[in-house]
Design a protein around this motif. Structure first.
Motif, PDB file in Angstrom:
ATOM      1  N   LEU A 106      17.018  63.899  58.476  1.00 52.54           N
ATOM      2  CA  LEU A 106      17.862  64.541  59.490  1.00 52.54           C
ATOM      3  C   LEU A 106      17.474  66.008  59.652  1.00 52.54           C
ATOM      4  CD1 LEU A 106      20.363  64.148  61.332  1.00 52.54           C
ATOM      5  CD2 LEU A 106      21.762  64.875  59.396  1.00 52.54           C
ATOM      6  N   LEU A 107      17.179  66.658  58.542  1.00 51.55           N
ATOM      7  CA  LEU A 107      16.778  68.068  58.572  1.00 51.55           C
ATOM      8  C   LEU A 107      15.517  68.253  59.409  1.00 51.55           C
ATOM      9  CD1 LEU A 107      17.225  70.932  57.430  1.00 51.55           C
ATOM     10  CD2 LEU A 107      15.900  70.240  55.448  1.00 51.55           C
ATOM     11  N   PHE A 108      14.528  67.397  59.213  1.00 57.86           N
ATOM     12  CA  PHE A 108      13.295  67.505  59.999  1.00 57.86           C
ATOM     13  C   PHE A 108      13.553  67.178  61.469  1.00 57.86           C
ATOM     14  CE2 PHE A 108      11.097  67.505  55.917  1.00 57.86           C
ATOM     15  CZ  PHE A 108      10.043  68.379  56.170  1.00 57.86           C
ATOM     16  N   LEU A 109      14.457  66.240  61.739  1.00 59.22           N
ATOM     17  CA  LEU A 109      14.770  65.921  63.133  1.00 59.22           C
ATOM     18  C   LEU A 109      15.382  67.130  63.834  1.00 59.22           C
ATOM     19  CD1 LEU A 109      14.942  63.723  65.351  1.00 59.22           C
ATOM     20  CD2 LEU A 109      17.256  63.215  64.529  1.00 59.22           C
ATOM     21  N   CYS A 110      16.267  67.836  63.132  1.00 56.75           N
ATOM     22  CA  CYS A 110      16.905  69.018  63.730  1.00 56.75           C
ATOM     23  C   CYS A 110      15.895  70.129  63.986  1.00 56.75           C
ATOM     24  CB  CYS A 110      18.023  69.530  62.824  1.00 56.75           C
ATOM     25  SG  CYS A 110      19.437  68.426  62.712  1.00 56.75           S
ATOM     26  N   CYS A 111      14.799  70.131  63.253  1.00 55.39           N
ATOM     27  CA  CYS A 111      13.754  71.147  63.444  1.00 55.39           C
ATOM     28  C   CYS A 111      12.673  70.623  64.382  1.00 55.39           C
ATOM     29  CB  CYS A 111      13.177  71.561  62.088  1.00 55.39           C
ATOM     30  SG  CYS A 111      14.382  72.370  61.025  1.00 55.39           S
ATOM     31  N   HIS A 112      13.057  69.804  65.343  1.00 54.68           N
ATOM     32  CA  HIS A 112      12.125  69.201  66.291  1.00 54.68           C
ATOM     33  C   HIS A 112      11.431  70.293  67.110  1.00 54.68           C
ATOM     34  CE1 HIS A 112      10.625  66.762  69.633  1.00 54.68           C
ATOM     35  NE2 HIS A 112      10.810  65.716  68.860  1.00 54.68           N
ATOM     36  N   PRO A 113      10.114  70.147  67.356  1.00 54.76           N
ATOM     37  CA  PRO A 113       9.388  71.195  68.098  1.00 54.76           C
ATOM     38  C   PRO A 113       9.839  71.349  69.549  1.00 54.76           C
ATOM     39  CG  PRO A 113       7.970  69.293  67.622  1.00 54.76           C
ATOM     40  CD  PRO A 113       9.215  69.115  66.818  1.00 54.76           C
ATOM     41  N   ALA A 114      10.575  70.373  70.086  1.00 51.71           N
ATOM     42  CA  ALA A 114      11.063  70.515  71.462  1.00 51.71           C
ATOM     43  C   ALA A 114      12.147  71.584  71.556  1.00 51.71           C
ATOM     44  CB  ALA A 114      11.615  69.177  71.967  1.00 51.71           C
ATOM     45  N   LEU A 115      12.703  71.975  70.417  1.00 49.50           N
ATOM     46  CA  LEU A 115      13.782  72.956  70.424  1.00 49.50           C
ATOM     47  C   LEU A 115      13.238  74.340  70.133  1.00 49.50           C
ATOM     48  CD1 LEU A 115      16.436  71.029  68.280  1.00 49.50           C
ATOM     49  CD2 LEU A 115      16.148  71.012  70.759  1.00 49.50           C
ATOM     50  N   SER A 116      13.930  75.345  70.680  1.00 52.15           N
ATOM     51  CA  SER A 116      13.582  76.717  70.328  1.00 52.15           C
ATOM     52  C   SER A 116      14.002  76.972  68.878  1.00 52.15           C
ATOM     53  CB  SER A 116      14.303  77.694  71.250  1.00 52.15           C
ATOM     54  OG  SER A 116      15.701  77.615  71.046  1.00 52.15           O
ATOM     55  N   LEU A 125      22.239  73.908  60.932  1.00 53.25           N
ATOM     56  CA  LEU A 125      23.408  74.436  60.228  1.00 53.25           C
ATOM     57  C   LEU A 125      24.653  73.612  60.550  1.00 53.25           C
ATOM     58  CD1 LEU A 125      22.761  78.271  60.622  1.00 53.25           C
ATOM     59  CD2 LEU A 125      22.573  76.912  58.546  1.00 53.25           C
ATOM     60  N   ARG A 126      24.720  73.082  61.769  1.00 60.54           N
ATOM     61  CA  ARG A 126      25.867  72.259  62.160  1.00 60.54           C
ATOM     62  C   ARG A 126      25.750  70.848  61.566  1.00 60.54           C
ATOM     63  NH1 ARG A 126      29.482  71.566  66.555  1.00 60.54           N
ATOM     64  NH2 ARG A 126      30.467  69.532  66.252  1.00 60.54           N
ATOM     65  N   ALA A 127      24.608  70.187  61.773  1.00 57.99           N
ATOM     66  CA  ALA A 127      24.480  68.776  61.406  1.00 57.99           C
ATOM     67  C   ALA A 127      24.218  68.570  59.921  1.00 57.99           C
ATOM     68  CB  ALA A 127      23.350  68.125  62.216  1.00 57.99           C
ATOM     69  N   VAL A 128      23.467  69.446  59.310  1.00 54.90           N
ATOM     70  CA  VAL A 128      23.096  69.279  57.900  1.00 54.90           C
ATOM     71  C   VAL A 128      23.938  70.172  56.999  1.00 54.90           C
ATOM     72  CG1 VAL A 128      21.209  69.398  56.237  1.00 54.90           C
ATOM     73  CG2 VAL A 128      20.743  68.698  58.579  1.00 54.90           C
ATOM     74  N   GLY A 129      24.119  71.427  57.430  1.00 56.09           N
ATOM     75  CA  GLY A 129      24.870  72.367  56.594  1.00 56.09           C
ATOM     76  C   GLY A 129      26.365  72.197  56.687  1.00 56.09           C
ATOM     77  N   GLY A 130      26.842  71.555  57.757  1.00 57.22           N
ATOM     78  CA  GLY A 130      28.271  71.329  57.885  1.00 57.22           C
ATOM     79  C   GLY A 130      29.055  72.556  58.305  1.00 57.22           C
ATOM     80  N   LEU A 131      28.371  73.596  58.799  1.00 51.71           N
ATOM     81  CA  LEU A 131      29.088  74.783  59.257  1.00 51.71           C
ATOM     82  C   LEU A 131      29.750  74.496  60.601  1.00 51.71           C
ATOM     83  CD1 LEU A 131      27.257  76.071  57.044  1.00 51.71           C
ATOM     84  CD2 LEU A 131      27.096  78.076  58.517  1.00 51.71           C
ATOM     85  N   SER A 132      30.884  75.127  60.819  1.00 50.09           N
ATOM     86  CA  SER A 132      31.551  74.959  62.104  1.00 50.09           C
ATOM     87  C   SER A 132      30.818  75.781  63.158  1.00 50.09           C
ATOM     88  CB  SER A 132      33.006  75.436  62.019  1.00 50.09           C
ATOM     89  OG  SER A 132      33.050  76.839  61.846  1.00 50.09           O
TER      90      SER A 132
END
Length: 417
Positions: A106-116, A125-132
């Motif tokens: 999941l962490l690598f997916l969130c760091c997808h190159p399509a995103l800035s 931070l939202r999906a993996v870290g659980g921060l609001s």
């Protein structure tokens, strides 16, 4: 709403990325799955304090989130009918949850190159870290609504990219490693010194950041990942001594070093010692080496500041930046005197990247205090206190300011007879 309590909150934070990973792997729709997981977490926070935590909390969350997702599919337009049929053909049964942790994928997916890069950081931070969303907005110094839009757009881009939920290939993984490490370090820093709130620490976040970095190190045992893990361990080793019994902040020089965690220090020192010289030198290895010098000093007055300064000078060449300059100013002050430190600090005057950073004013105040300029130090401590949302930091800075407050002139306050 009944507060779920810290134990349940910690459990939900730990399980959230695992549940999201399971749903994304099964349905392949990151944005819809993330919304469903948030709803399941809310339901758990409402029900578990009264009904008790279920025997298999992860299965419970997967089941509830899966049902919400199926409900969402059912209410969708014909564009999503195919996904709905696929979901309905594969109903989720309690206990049918794979016993794997997909958090790293999941962490690598969130760091997808399509995103800035900012979107990668925010989404992770939202999906993996659980921060609001509010916590992430504060960390990025942007309004909450702006951050909510950024996260929403990032989820949509993930969906449109059509990326499957699988560990990236070796080449792709290498390309994303730098961002992944940066995200993990941000997560750790938010836990080590919370950007807002009544507590100085959030041990759940530091523990999760260290856990994920250990996983990453097993997957990719390169020098910088080892350096990052060592840096986290060496820093977290001091956590218990950073506050007193009342939760007040204790600065590094005044900490009771017998409360430092010697096992973490030994592990961190061993990691960084085994890494330096074997891999290309990077910023995490250098910061870990600096942390090791601090941790190995038997007393504050025996800290090897010239060695720390030499390491900061190398770090400034390898990875220049305003925070590195700020930390180097402290090392210069300790090795050569506070006036020399103030000269280095002046390099940051007018730097827009630091205009809202309270640490710049806090360091300035400390160095001004050391050179004997109490009035200027008093003002700088007060400015720093107004720039942080962390209550322990505010109290510490205001206390230092109060200790330097000018003594009132009794002749000025006397009323004429």
């Amino acid at each position: 709403m009944t507060h779920p309590g810290p134990a349940i909150e910690g459990l939900l934070r730990e399980l959230a990325p695992q549940v999201l990973g399971i749903l994304v792997r099964r349905y392949g729709q990151f944005d819809a799955a993330e919304d469903a997981v948030q709803e399941a977490l809310l339901a758990a926070a409402l029900q578990w304090p009264g009904a008790g935590v279920p025997d298999s909390p992860r299965s419970w969350l997967v089941t509830v989130a899966g049902r919400r997702l199926v409900d969402e599919f059912r209410s969708e337009s014909a564009r999503r009918a195919r996904e709905a049929n696929a979901a309905l053909l594969e109903p989720i049964e309690p206990g049918g949850v794979p016993d794997t942790d997909d958090t790293l994928t999941l962490l690598f997916l969130c760091c997808h190159p399509a995103l800035s890069a900012p979107s990668q950081l925010a989404l992770t931070l939202r999906a993996v870290g659980g921060l609001s969303t509010a916590e992430i907005a504060r960390a990025f110094l942007v309004p909450e609504a702006t951050m909510a839009q950024r996260i929403s757009r990032a989820k949509q881009k993930i969906r449109k990219s059509g990326s499957g939920f699988a560990p990236p290939a070796a080449d792709d993984r290498s390309a994303r490693l730098q961002v992944v490490r940066q995200v993990l370090y941000l997560l750790f820093n938010e836990g080590y010194t919370a950007s807002s709130g009544p507590g100085l620490h959030r041990a759940d976040l530091t523990a999760e950041a260290i856990r994920l970095t250990r996983l990453l190190h097993r997957l990719s045992p390169d020098g910088e990942t080892a350096g990052l893990l060592a840096l986290m361990l060496l820093t977290d080793a001091r956590r218990a001594a950073r506050t007193d019994a009342q939760g007040a902040l204790v600065p590094l020089d005044a900490q009771d070093r017998t409360r430092w965690n010697r096992e973490l220090i030994a592990e961190g020192v061993a990691l960084v010692s085994a890494t330096l010289g074997r891999w290309p030198l990077g910023p995490y290895q250098l910061q870990a080496a600096i942390a090791a010098v601090h941790d190995e000093a038997p007393a504050a007055e025996r800290t090897d500041w010239p060695q720390i300064l030499a390491l900061y000078e190398v770090l400034e060449r390898v990875a220049p930046g305003p925070v590195v300059t700020l930390n180097k100013a402290v090392a210069v002050a300790r090795a050569r005197g506070p006036l020399a430190g103030l000269t280095v600090l002046a390099e940051l005057d007018g730097d827009e990247r630091m205009k809202d950073n309270h640490r710049l004013e806090a360091v300035r105040a400390h160095l001004l205090e050391l050179v004997g300029d109490a009035a200027a130090a008093h003002a700088a401590y007060r400015r720093a206190a107004t720039m942080t949302a962390s209550l322990p930091e505010q109290r510490y800075l205001m206390l230092r300011a109060a200790e330097l407050a000018p003594t009132p002139d009794p002749t000025r306050s006397a009323r004429p007879a």
